[in-house]
Scaffold this active site. Structure first.
Site, PDB file in Angstrom:
ATOM      1  CG  ASP A  25      32.909  58.919 -46.653  1.00 46.14           C
ATOM      2  OD1 ASP A  25      34.107  58.982 -46.369  1.00 46.14           O
ATOM      3  OD2 ASP A  25      32.297  59.818 -47.237  1.00 46.14           O
ATOM      4  CB  SER A  85      29.281  59.520 -49.344  1.00 46.18           C
ATOM      5  OG  SER A  85      30.478  58.885 -49.002  1.00 46.18           O
TER       6      SER A  85
HETATM    7  C1  FRU Z   1      34.013  62.211 -47.298  1.00 52.93           C
HETATM    8  C2  FRU Z   1      34.008  62.285 -48.802  1.00 52.93           C
HETATM    9  C3  FRU Z   1      32.603  62.604 -49.294  1.00 52.93           C
HETATM   10  C4  FRU Z   1      32.615  62.042 -50.682  1.00 52.93           C
HETATM   11  C5  FRU Z   1      33.458  60.824 -50.539  1.00 52.93           C
HETATM   12  C6  FRU Z   1      34.269  60.492 -51.742  1.00 52.93           C
HETATM   13  O1  FRU Z   1      35.052  61.474 -46.756  1.00 52.93           O
HETATM   14  O2  FRU Z   1      34.959  63.231 -49.251  1.00 52.93           O
HETATM   15  O3  FRU Z   1      32.287  63.982 -49.226  1.00 52.93           O
HETATM   16  O4  FRU Z   1      31.327  61.737 -51.119  1.00 52.93           O
HETATM   17  O5  FRU Z   1      34.302  61.036 -49.420  1.00 52.93           O
HETATM   18  O6  FRU Z   1      34.904  59.269 -51.607  1.00 52.93           O
END
Ligand code: FRU
Length: 453
Positions: A25, A85
């Protein structure tokens, strides 16, 4: 090896990657001290997901990005196993990051995902302030082991953030918190008040000025030809009622119709968003080059006639501009194609062609049909529907008399924009597959190709 044969890393030409290792992300998109900062979920030591760091790049024009040192390393209290994230805000000349601290403990319900704060004076070096939205701040009905991805903004004299949380007796929800000082947060309400069709929601983002909500759903069932990706993306239009934390959804739709688009986030300070140009639960053929994952090109977004409208923020040096009557052939592995047609009846565009392999976009019965079944290396996902198995994604075509089709192609990706809609996908053809073939039936058609230098 002779000196001049020194290997050059194979990477996209203008898409953000982690250079080495895995990324997912986009995080903390913000304009700070006049520059665009983009952070991203990053594991530098392997091409697979691992303890999450925050990678960091910066840009003056949203096209050319400069790499900065890793902004956040996992390991502090409440984030022993990862900095997940989150988002950014500028307040009193400092840059603040609000993100999810991940602690694995014994796994399962012992996992903790709590919201942490960090700040910086220069936008490069960050001081961590620890957990600011803890288990005690989360109402009983939600799981502290599935509670993540805060997106922050300020309205009048209050800070707000939306966070994804799983209901203990249900599925994904989006909840609203408020704060006066960024350090103490209070629960306000549950935006949609119902369970998501997906098991869990991820990466919510509310744009107050546009009354627009973005989010992603994990394991969301198909809705006809929509949401074919097992993990999907959605926008909702509607007003957020700040007293109750409730949002009345007036309209909902899909943000991107392609195979590879997830976790979009808008910039604090600009009407621009970026997504992850990849998808969970798929093989990533780029691994053999030492990297996995990239971000989409930035997109300017607005709401027009009750619809989400997106256009890519990218322009390069124009190297071809020609009238097309019937057909055209060109050669390039990356760049931007702009095809402007009046009275368009038929169009077939083949990209990255070499021998029998190519990536195809065609107009069929009022919709764009994207086909990557002959694109090169196979990408296998968890999807089992007919379109996915055939390498197909579809996007409605606008009904305007003049069609402006923009195709952003790079070493391993194609992003298609038309009528405000978008379709993004990764492709893994031979590196030198550069054939472009266009055939068009229209009253008038102009083809432009730009190179990104
Ligand atoms: C989304 C996610 C978020 C999390 C992050 C972990 O792609 O699963 O919910 O914070 O990636 O890398």
């Amino acid at each position: 090896m002779k000196k001049e044969e020194k290997s050059v890393a194979v990477r996209p030409n203008f898409h953000i990657t982690g250079e080495q290792g895995w990324i997912n992300d986009p995080n903390g998109l913000v304009v700070f001290q006049g520059r665009y900062h983009a952070f991203f979920q990053y594991y530098p030591h392997d091409v697979h997901w691992g303890p999450m760091h925050w990678g960091h790049v910066v840009s003056d024009d949203l096209v050319h990005w400069e790499r900065l040192p890793i902004a956040l390393y996992p390991g502090g209290k409440g984030e022993e196993n990862g900095c997940f994230s989150g988002s950014a805000i500028v307040w009193q000349d400092k840059l603040y990051l609000l993100y999810t601290g991940f602690t694995e403990n014994g796994g399962g319900e012992e996992i903790r995902q709590l919201q942490c704060l960090a700040s910086s004076d220069d936008g490069i070096h960050f001081v961590k302030h620890g957990v600011v939205i803890g288990e005690e701040d989360l109402p009983e009905g939600y799981c502290p082991w599935d509670f993540r991805d805060p997106k922050i903004w300020r309205k009048e004299d209050t800070f707000y953030c939306v966070v994804a949380a799983k209901a203990r007796e249900g599925r994904g929800r989006i909840i609203l918190f408020k704060s006066q000082d960024l350090f103490k947060w209070e629960f306000v309400g549950d935006l949609l008040g119902t369970d998501s069709p997906g098991i869990m929601i991820e990466c919510p983002d509310y744009c107050d000025e546009k009354e627009l909500l973005f989010y992603c759903e994990q394991f969301q069932p198909n809705e006809g030809n929509l949401h074919l990706n097992v993990h999907t993306n959605r926008f909702c239009l509607g007003k957020l009622e700040y007293e109750s934390g409730k949002m009345q959804v007036e309209k909902s739709g899909i943000i991107d119709y392609g195979f590879d688009f997830y976790a979009p986030q808008s910039f604090a300070g600009a009407d621009v968003m970026i997504g992850w140009l990849n998808m969970w639960d798929r093989n990533v053929p780029a691994e053999k080059y030492g990297f996995a994952g990239m971000l989409t090109v930035p997109r300017r977004f607005s709401v027009r006639d009750g619809e989400l409208h997106q256009t890519p923020v990218i322009s390069g040096e124009q190297v071809v501009k020609t009238q097309v009557s019937g057909g055209l052939q060109d050669n390039a592995t990356s760049g931007v194609l702009r095809i402007e047609a009046t009275g368009l009846k038929n169009l077939t565009l083949r990209l990255r062609k070499k021998g029998d392999e190519y990536t195809q976009l065609s107009l069929q019965e009022g919709q764009w049909v994207f086909d990557r079944s002959k694109s090169g290396e196979e990408i296998v996902g968890a999807e089992k529907d007919a379109d996915s198995l055939a390498g197909i994604r579809r996007m409605p075509k606008s009904t305007e008399e003049k069609t402006l089709l923009t195709v952003v192609m790079d070493t391993f990706s194609v992003e298609i924009f038309e009528g405000g809609k978008a379709l993004s996908a990764t492709v893994y053809p031979d590196l030198d597959a550069d054939g472009i073939e266009l055939s068009v039936e229209a009253d008038d058609c102009v083809y432009v190709r730009e190179e990104i230098k």
